[in-house]
Design a protein around this motif. Structure first.
Motif, PDB file in Angstrom:
ATOM      1  N   ASN A  23      61.062 -83.387  65.786  1.00 37.80           N
ATOM      2  CA  ASN A  23      61.852 -82.902  64.748  1.00 37.80           C
ATOM      3  C   ASN A  23      63.434 -83.067  64.836  1.00 37.80           C
ATOM      4  O   ASN A  23      63.821 -82.194  63.748  1.00 37.80           O
ATOM      5  N   LYS A  26      64.405 -83.689  61.039  1.00 38.60           N
ATOM      6  CA  LYS A  26      64.258 -82.638  59.710  1.00 38.60           C
ATOM      7  C   LYS A  26      65.894 -82.019  59.932  1.00 38.60           C
ATOM      8  O   LYS A  26      65.885 -81.075  58.843  1.00 38.60           O
ATOM      9  N   PHE A 148      64.816 -76.193  58.024  1.00 38.20           N
ATOM     10  CA  PHE A 148      63.790 -75.892  59.095  1.00 38.20           C
ATOM     11  C   PHE A 148      63.140 -75.369  59.031  1.00 38.20           C
ATOM     12  O   PHE A 148      62.252 -75.583  60.409  1.00 38.20           O
TER      13      PHE A 148
END
Length: 209
Positions: A23, A26, A148
């Motif tokens: 992640n 992001k 996010f």
């Protein structure tokens, strides 16, 4: 940061979402505040503070709702302002599995500061990112997709039933911030996300502006 080579640590968002290889991409240009911790659920030793930057002139924020309230077709505008203030609570408690509690308190104790209107609920709570989003003018909760930590995650907009406590009751569509500055001089939002140990606080003050 002075971390020794044999020390374990994690990087998380203020909502305690751990940053991983999956992640990390992001986070680019998202402006998310990060914690460097020994574990995801580590207690914070001190309160943290961050300043929110946004572009509109403060008059846009504190005066844009005035016309709608004063032009309320001869009706008393105060109930509509209070309705805006509890709109977030209605949304936050709409998915409660247990008791749904929303309290409105009028505080006139001078020893505690200036008179205030307090709205208290047992809803899902907001992360620091969601409080940040709420502070930004014209950033609707229905257009904040792609963050996010998206605002009102899991929120389902109810069917438009007029004057119903199961619907979004914003009457003028000018938002909670305008309602705050129609009623008073500042807003203080204190929120604890249901799945987090952290408490987040946001202050918007006409005096600070």
């Amino acid at each position: 940061f002075g971390i020794s080579s044999n020390e374990t640590f994690v990087i998380t968002t203020t909502n305690r979402t751990e940053i991983t290889e999956d992640n990390f991409s992001k986070l680019v240009h998202d402006g998310v505040t990060l914690y460097l911790l020994q574990s995801v659920d580590q207690m914070l030793l001190l309160a943290t503070k961050e300043r929110i930057e946004f572009l509109p002139h403060y008059d846009t924020l504190v005066k844009s709702g005035m016309y709608e309230y004063y032009a309320s077709e001869g009706q008393n505008p105060l109930p509509f302002a209070l309705a805006e203030l509890i709109d977030n609570s209605l949304s936050a408690t709409s998915q409660n599995t247990g008791i749904r509690s929303i309290q409105i308190k009028l505080l006139f104790d001078d020893s505690q500061g200036k008179p205030a209107v307090a709205v208290i609920d047992n809803g899902s709570g907001m992360t620091s990112k969601q409080l940040n989003n709420w502070a930004v003018y014209r950033l609707s909760k229905f257009t904040r997709q792609g963050d996010f930590e998206s605002d009102h995650s899991g929120y389902v907009r109810p069917l438009p039933v007029p004057r119903s406590l199961n619907s979004d009751i914003s009457y003028f569509g000018v938002g909670g911030k305008q309602a705050v500055f129609f009623v008073g001089q500042s807003a203080r939002m204190i929120s604890k996300p249901a799945a987090s140990q952290d408490v987040h606080e946001l202050v918007l003050s006409k005096e600070d502006f």
